[in-house]
Design an enzyme around this catalytic site. Sequence first.
Site: not given
Length: 793
Positions: A92, A168-169, A303, A540, A585, A639, A671, A745
Amino acid sequence: MADQPADKKFFENLSGAGKAIGVLTSGGDAQGMNAAVRAVVRMGIYVEAKVYFIYEGYQGMVDGGDNIVEVSWESVSSILQVGGTVIGSARCKEFRTREGRLKAAFNLIQRGITNLCVIGGDGSLTGANLFREEWSGLLEELAQSGKIEEEAVKKYVYLNIVGMVGSIDNDFCGTDMTIGTDSALHRIIEVVDAIMTTAQSHQRTFVLEVMGRHCGYLALVSALACGADWVFIPEYPPEEGWEEQMCVKLSENRARKKRLNIIIVAEGAIDSHNKPITSEKVKDLVVQQLGFDTRVTILGHVQRGGTPSAFDRILASRMGVEAVLALLEATPDTPACVVSLSGNQAVRLPLMECVQMTQEVQKAMDERKFCEAVKLRGRSFENNLNTYKLLSHRRPDAELPKDDLSCSTNFNVAVLNVGAPAAGMNAAVRSAVRVGITEGHNMFAVIDGFEGFARGQIKEISWGDVGGWTGQGGSLLGTKRTLPAKYLEKIADQMRTNNINALMVIGGFEAYESCLQLAEARARFEEFCIPICVLPATISNNVPGTDFSIGADTALNAIVETCDRIKQSASGTKRRVFIIETMGGYCGYLANMGGLAAGADAAYVFEEKFDIRELQANVEHLTEKMKTSIQRGLVLRNENSNENYTTDFIYQLYSEEGKGVFDCRKNVLGHMQQGGAPSPFDRNFGTKISAKAVQWISKKLKETYRKGKVFANTQDSVCLLGMRRRNLLFQPVVDLKDQADFVHRIPKEQWWLKLRPLMKILAKYKTSYDVSDSGQLEHVARHSPKEAETGAI
């Protein structure tokens, strides 16, 4: 997240009631802009502000009329996965004149808009700042000409501006990543991976030209991610005589039986005399000097296109929410700010400080002060460049560090993978091997984790053995979940037999636990008194001591891509809810972040307990949603989030309770989340932290080498290298014990839980939002070499 007094205070002090926010995108488009627009709109409505789209950037602001429209919650539905910007962007010229800005001010006053969120590059943000500075003068002028009342001048006395950088640069100083950069890297890497197969078939050299007229970030990072033979960027021109050096390197690679060569050229690449280096020039040079079959591929606007990556969606959503908070907190004395990313932390920086530093980069390049230009780009850019230089060119044997009787540098360093495979592991191994060789070490690969170690599956690995590993998923070394505890004696024997002086373990929670076991076994086995480093690598993202793990980003992209397809399948079939089970997990990272990136209505995770009342509330929420124009729902479940409320149970509950209103479908992703080519983020994160880990190992080896032997038995000689908020840190594994829940874990505290309310807000739930961690206004830091060592990703 339960309501807390701090949150209540937030509602009292930061109510946007009566405020009006305008959002516009300006300059070049970038993937993720729509996610930012969506977050601004929904967060604005959440705090009871009016939100307006300003179509076609500043042009729409100047033209007014139908270009400035109040929007609702539903206005931003289904735009999260769309590339570009749905509200348009235009250059503009008129806004650059005072007359144009006068028109824009009048159009905003007509709607009571005194808060502007501008998503664009440095030019767009500079224009916004000028507009803010002139605001009171523009209102006075409008009042004098009779276009607005004096009351309006008093009522709308100041304009707040908050910027987000969409480019993007990645050419804006003050932020590690701009919105759109990660998605552009995805496009580049997709092309490079595709080209590599054809180049290998025909023994070709490919010259790829990528965007970056003034900034070489895309070229540099894509070169790092694909292991390119050579890269040309504007900030770091090649030395005199580069033509001969490049040809020698290419012919040496061919002599080592490498069937392809990849050269990446940024469109703004220059030599040390500021003369352009074009892709055609590079191709002609290779053909004339070496006679190689050479092709040029100019990627161009591909890109900028395509769907945004998971990283960009999450980044843009976080930035959008942060921008609204910054606008609501702004006072007449607050400078216009830009919301930035530092490591894993949202920060607010004065807009003009960032713009000034960005302009200083170009000035430094014009004056051929290229080292200064690299430093001004920031520590993330500098780390990328240093890592590329380490990995791209093998030093001749004569230049490698030599044995010294007082301090040996030729140590034996072993690398192994432990736990489940994760995309990016191979990039980490490649980086470790090459940096290790550069440091003068002999590198050994252990096959099949600690099981293979105990069986003596150890072999020396050379520079050429790891060529082409960056783009390969899974674990090429082989990996097992077995912990070393039951093999300690055999492993100690193998370490003694192979004279292993240091160990790098790449893997998930098992890798962390393994190194803890080795550290605790030092009293019994002297062989483990060596420097040991753990690199977190698991989909995970459940390793204590790090915000990110290698492989999690690739898994997240797989989940988001599948969710996009599933949502699209519902566009023809109205009133449908999808229940999707993710891996992880007991760690809910994938379900939570996947939900945020895919625009889910709910995500059930182990870390945040839920009961039948919450399930019922979610069903009621979706029932109400089906009365609107958005007649589909998406629910993610980790899960192991609850042993009784299984995916089947939730599916049956939703099906029963939604009868006559919506029907249900369920998907267990399984998987597929573990496979596939690594994302650019995982390739680069793996490459950089691995290089950093080997340098740490070298330092520790020199410190602990006494009388012809390495002996390290202090806690800080067994460390995990993790990303914590803004920095990469080496943390003793013993110190992390208190932070780990060994039964499930997972880490006891997880940073991403703070983003849980954000997902709920964007899905139209009434929930509390903790602002204790929101960005505070800081100043742009010019980093020292010491800071660069702590490292950003």
